[in-house]
Write a protein that holds these residues in place. Structure first.
Motif, PDB file in Angstrom:
ATOM      1  N   ILE A   4       0.863  -1.176   0.000  1.00  0.00           N
ATOM      2  CA  ILE A   4       0.000   0.000   0.000  1.00  0.00           C
ATOM      3  C   ILE A   4       0.903   1.230   0.000  1.00  0.00           C
ATOM      4  O   ILE A   4       1.812   1.335   0.828  1.00  0.00           O
ATOM      5  CB  ILE A   4      -0.929   0.014   1.234  1.00  0.00           C
ATOM      6  N   PRO A   5       0.691   2.160  -0.930  1.00  0.00           N
ATOM      7  CA  PRO A   5       1.528   3.366  -0.964  1.00  0.00           C
ATOM      8  C   PRO A   5       1.441   4.151   0.342  1.00  0.00           C
ATOM      9  O   PRO A   5       0.427   4.112   1.032  1.00  0.00           O
ATOM     10  CB  PRO A   5       0.948   4.182  -2.121  1.00  0.00           C
ATOM     11  N   THR A   6       2.498   4.866   0.651  1.00  0.00           N
ATOM     12  CA  THR A   6       2.538   5.633   1.895  1.00  0.00           C
ATOM     13  C   THR A   6       2.093   7.072   1.698  1.00  0.00           C
ATOM     14  O   THR A   6       1.936   7.798   2.670  1.00  0.00           O
ATOM     15  CB  THR A   6       3.957   5.623   2.491  1.00  0.00           C
TER      16      THR A   6
ATOM     17  N   PHE B 112      -5.474   1.387  -7.032  1.00  0.00           N
ATOM     18  CA  PHE B 112      -5.469   1.462  -5.575  1.00  0.00           C
ATOM     19  C   PHE B 112      -5.026   0.119  -5.015  1.00  0.00           C
ATOM     20  O   PHE B 112      -5.276  -0.929  -5.611  1.00  0.00           O
ATOM     21  CB  PHE B 112      -6.859   1.811  -5.043  1.00  0.00           C
ATOM     22  N   VAL B 113      -4.383   0.147  -3.851  1.00  0.00           N
ATOM     23  CA  VAL B 113      -3.950  -1.073  -3.170  1.00  0.00           C
ATOM     24  C   VAL B 113      -4.615  -1.081  -1.802  1.00  0.00           C
ATOM     25  O   VAL B 113      -4.605  -0.076  -1.089  1.00  0.00           O
ATOM     26  CB  VAL B 113      -2.411  -1.133  -3.020  1.00  0.00           C
ATOM     27  N   SER B 114      -5.199  -2.216  -1.458  1.00  0.00           N
ATOM     28  CA  SER B 114      -5.891  -2.324  -0.180  1.00  0.00           C
ATOM     29  C   SER B 114      -5.744  -3.754   0.340  1.00  0.00           C
ATOM     30  O   SER B 114      -5.032  -4.564  -0.239  1.00  0.00           O
ATOM     31  CB  SER B 114      -7.364  -1.954  -0.351  1.00  0.00           C
ATOM     32  N   PHE B 115      -6.438  -4.054   1.407  1.00  0.00           N
ATOM     33  CA  PHE B 115      -6.395  -5.394   1.984  1.00  0.00           C
ATOM     34  C   PHE B 115      -7.818  -5.901   2.171  1.00  0.00           C
ATOM     35  O   PHE B 115      -8.756  -5.112   2.305  1.00  0.00           O
ATOM     36  CB  PHE B 115      -5.614  -5.413   3.303  1.00  0.00           C
ATOM     37  N   PRO B 116      -7.987  -7.224   2.153  1.00  0.00           N
ATOM     38  CA  PRO B 116      -9.334  -7.783   2.296  1.00  0.00           C
ATOM     39  C   PRO B 116      -9.864  -7.594   3.712  1.00  0.00           C
ATOM     40  O   PRO B 116      -9.106  -7.292   4.633  1.00  0.00           O
ATOM     41  CB  PRO B 116      -9.134  -9.270   1.980  1.00  0.00           C
TER      42      PRO B 116
END
Length: 155
Positions: free
Chosen positions: A84-86, A109-113
């Motif tokens: 995930i980008p900072t 976008f980067v995320s988590f489940p």
């Protein structure tokens, strides 16, 4: 699609069709097409160039990666353990550049489940209304685009 499970012949589903891939007409096509990618996954970003154009570079967050030759007019990069980008807006910029210097970019976008709820507890005082609470786990960033809905099923 076809199903061969527990059958002696093909099912009455659709006929077999060979997928010859996709061709870009006048601008790049960049894959994967989904806008939210899973944190920690290994992702191959592919650029499909218009006919007659060669891809010279693919960058992720303005960092060039080694190109993988996938096929005619298709190049890719492999990114391991996607993070995930900072920065404030949690978006990755993927940019393809061709031999004429033209570029095309997309944002991912980067995320988590969703996390498994912990410490679930429910109470009722009238056997009609129920109040439940739980610890949802890891806290989401306020700009996270991975919208999640939690549903409680009561039997």
């Amino acid at each position: 699609m076809r199903s061969f499970c527990h059958q002696t012949g093909p099912s009455p589903w659709s006929n077999w069709i060979t997928n010859h891939g996709t061709k870009a007409r006048d601008k790049f096509k960049i894959f994967p097409s989904q806008s939210v990618l899973k944190e920690g996954s290994n992702v191959m970003f592919c650029c499909v160039a218009p006919v007659g154009v060669n891809i010279t570079s693919i960058t992720l967050r303005d960092i060039p990666y080694p190109l993988l030759n996938i096929g005619d007019g298709v190049k890719a990069i492999l990114v391991s353990n996607l993070a995930i980008p900072t920065n404030l807006i949690k978006i990755l910029s993927v940019t393809c550049t061709d031999s004429a210097g033209k570029t095309s970019s997309v944002g991912k976008f980067v995320s988590f489940p969703p996390q498994k709820p912990r410490n679930l507890s429910c109470t009722t005082s009238d056997m009609i209304n129920i109040r439940c609470s739980w610890d949802p786990g890891r806290k989401r960033d306020q700009y996270d685009r991975n919208n999640q809905t939690q549903t409680l099923h009561i039997e």
